[in-house]
Design a protein around this motif. Structure first.
Motif, PDB file in Angstrom:
ATOM      1  N   ALA A 119      -2.036  -6.525  -3.089  1.00  0.00           N
ATOM      2  CA  ALA A 119      -2.161  -6.534  -4.536  1.00  0.00           C
ATOM      3  C   ALA A 119      -3.031  -7.719  -4.937  1.00  0.00           C
ATOM      4  CB  ALA A 119      -0.786  -6.632  -5.204  1.00  0.00           C
ATOM      5  N   GLY A 120      -4.304  -7.427  -5.173  1.00  0.00           N
ATOM      6  CA  GLY A 120      -5.247  -8.438  -5.620  1.00  0.00           C
ATOM      7  C   GLY A 120      -5.821  -7.978  -6.945  1.00  0.00           C
ATOM      8  N   THR A 121      -7.130  -7.810  -7.018  1.00  0.00           N
ATOM      9  CA  THR A 121      -7.720  -7.196  -8.198  1.00  0.00           C
ATOM     10  C   THR A 121      -7.222  -5.761  -8.327  1.00  0.00           C
ATOM     11  OG1 THR A 121      -9.698  -8.564  -7.923  1.00  0.00           O
ATOM     12  CG2 THR A 121      -9.873  -6.664  -9.392  1.00  0.00           C
ATOM     13  N   GLY A 122      -7.174  -5.066  -7.177  1.00  0.00           N
ATOM     14  CA  GLY A 122      -6.602  -3.722  -7.104  1.00  0.00           C
ATOM     15  C   GLY A 122      -5.356  -3.745  -6.242  1.00  0.00           C
ATOM     16  N   SER A 123      -4.896  -2.576  -5.799  1.00  0.00           N
ATOM     17  CA  SER A 123      -3.716  -2.523  -4.938  1.00  0.00           C
ATOM     18  C   SER A 123      -3.768  -1.301  -4.045  1.00  0.00           C
ATOM     19  CB  SER A 123      -2.427  -2.480  -5.775  1.00  0.00           C
ATOM     20  OG  SER A 123      -2.329  -1.235  -6.459  1.00  0.00           O
ATOM     21  N   VAL A 124      -3.066  -1.388  -2.913  1.00  0.00           N
ATOM     22  CA  VAL A 124      -2.942  -0.257  -1.997  1.00  0.00           C
ATOM     23  C   VAL A 124      -1.803  -0.567  -1.027  1.00  0.00           C
ATOM     24  CG1 VAL A 124      -4.520  -1.138  -0.214  1.00  0.00           C
ATOM     25  CG2 VAL A 124      -4.250   1.343  -0.503  1.00  0.00           C
ATOM     26  N   GLY A 125      -1.187   0.474  -0.511  1.00  0.00           N
ATOM     27  CA  GLY A 125      -0.206   0.333   0.565  1.00  0.00           C
ATOM     28  C   GLY A 125      -0.687   1.133   1.753  1.00  0.00           C
ATOM     29  N   ILE A 126      -0.568   0.576   2.951  1.00  0.00           N
ATOM     30  CA  ILE A 126      -1.010   1.278   4.153  1.00  0.00           C
ATOM     31  C   ILE A 126      -0.067   0.972   5.309  1.00  0.00           C
ATOM     32  CG2 ILE A 126      -2.629  -0.586   4.696  1.00  0.00           C
ATOM     33  CD1 ILE A 126      -4.419   1.556   6.006  1.00  0.00           C
ATOM     34  N   TYR A 127       0.275   2.010   6.042  1.00  0.00           N
ATOM     35  CA  TYR A 127       1.156   1.905   7.214  1.00  0.00           C
ATOM     36  C   TYR A 127       0.396   2.454   8.411  1.00  0.00           C
ATOM     37  CZ  TYR A 127       5.206   3.127  10.210  1.00  0.00           C
ATOM     38  OH  TYR A 127       6.100   3.271  11.253  1.00  0.00           O
ATOM     39  N   LEU A 128       0.178   1.606   9.410  1.00  0.00           N
ATOM     40  CA  LEU A 128      -0.476   2.027  10.640  1.00  0.00           C
ATOM     41  C   LEU A 128       0.589   2.261  11.706  1.00  0.00           C
ATOM     42  CD1 LEU A 128      -3.558  -0.394  10.834  1.00  0.00           C
ATOM     43  CD2 LEU A 128      -3.415   1.906   9.854  1.00  0.00           C
TER      44      LEU A 128
END
Length: 292
Positions: A119-128
């Motif tokens: 979570a910075g300017t935008g956001s994302v979640g990712i699971y490898l």
């Protein structure tokens, strides 16, 4: 001359480049402007090449064709933007492009299984998980990226206009925004027509500052962003992730606003997105089957 590896972490506000040698020894690092390829592939490439050139100068590298470059960039999940960017000329030995979330996750767990919420300017979640990616969110501002600074700033502007119109209570935070625009509502409207995610995100430090002073609007905005971040964390947990690293300028500061259930899933990242991008540079981690 030997081979060198460069990792680039690029988002809506800035990009950073780090160069190491074949043994992983740090040689140089630099930071420049935005590298979100959806906001313009030429501008992103210009900023990336500038960061790499500055890092290479620190490292004493004059032949850029000795560099294998791993790029972890915002908006790389957009196929058309990915293809347009990778079609640009460059002087490097090899260039690999994946998302900023992928690079952050690679760095956080040194290439092993694990999950991140950035979570910075935008956001994302990712699971490898054993090479397979599970992604939640991260479809760019303004339709996605909840929990990031840009969405926080957009909500702040909206609430400030409501306060000005007497539809909610004014606060020190809404007064700060109005003062920023010299109390000119037309200026806010005009600014909004061309404002980029980083422009909205510029207000997030003030939100955190005034939330510590119990400003009603600031606390409301942080609670909303914390709820968005928590939704990403728990969503990854439902997909099987049990260790989640929370990263980014917003993520690192919002932990105290999360519920105990979300906090219990958090672990410290082992390294940053540039380290992950360097791992990408050492192998083929392209998001799409195209390599240069």
């Amino acid at each position: 001359m030997g081979n060198f590896f460069c990792g680039v972490d690029g988002g809506g506000t800035s990009c950073r480049a780090r160069i190491v040698d074949e043994q992983g020894q740090f040689l140089g690092e630099a930071k420049t402007g935005s590298a979100n390829i959806l906001l313009g592939v030429e501008l992103a490439m210009e900023n990336i090449q500038s960061a790499i050139a500055q890092a290479a100068e620190q490292a004493g590298i004059t032949d850029l064709s000795t560099l294998s470059v791993g790029l972890a960039l915002a908006a790389a999940e957009q196929r058309s933007a990915w293809q347009a960017f990778m079609g640009l000329p460059h002087p490097y030995k090899h260039m690999t492009l994946n998302t900023d979330g992928y690079g952050a996750c690679m760095g956080a767990f040194s290439g092993d299984n694990g999950a991140i919420v950035i979570a910075g300017t935008g956001s994302v979640g990712i699971y490898l998980e054993n090479g397979q990616q599970h992604v939640v969110g991260g479809r760019e501002f303004p339709i996605s990226d909840q929990g990031g600074g840009a969405v926080m700033g957009l909500r702040l502007i909206q609430q400030t206009l409501l306060a000005h119109d007497g539809l909610r209570t004014s606060s020190a935070l809404s007064d700060h925004v109005l003062a920023h625009f010299n109390h000119d509502l037309d200026a806010i409207v005009e600014w909004s027509k061309t404002a980029k995610p980083r422009d909205y995100g510029q207000f997030s430090p003030k939100v955190f500052e005034l939330a510590m002073e119990r400003d009603e609007l600031a606390m409301e905005l942080l609670q909303g962003s914390a709820g968005d971040v928590e939704r990403l964390i728990l969503g990854l947990n439902r997909k099987g992730a049990t260790q989640i690293a929370l990263m980014g300028s917003i993520g690192e500061r919002i932990v105290r606003w999360l519920s105990p259930a979300a906090q219990s899933l958090l672990v410290k990242p082992q390294a940053d997105a540039m380290a992950g991008a360097i791992l990408m540079a050492r192998g083929n981690h392209n998001l799409y089957p195209f390599s240069r």
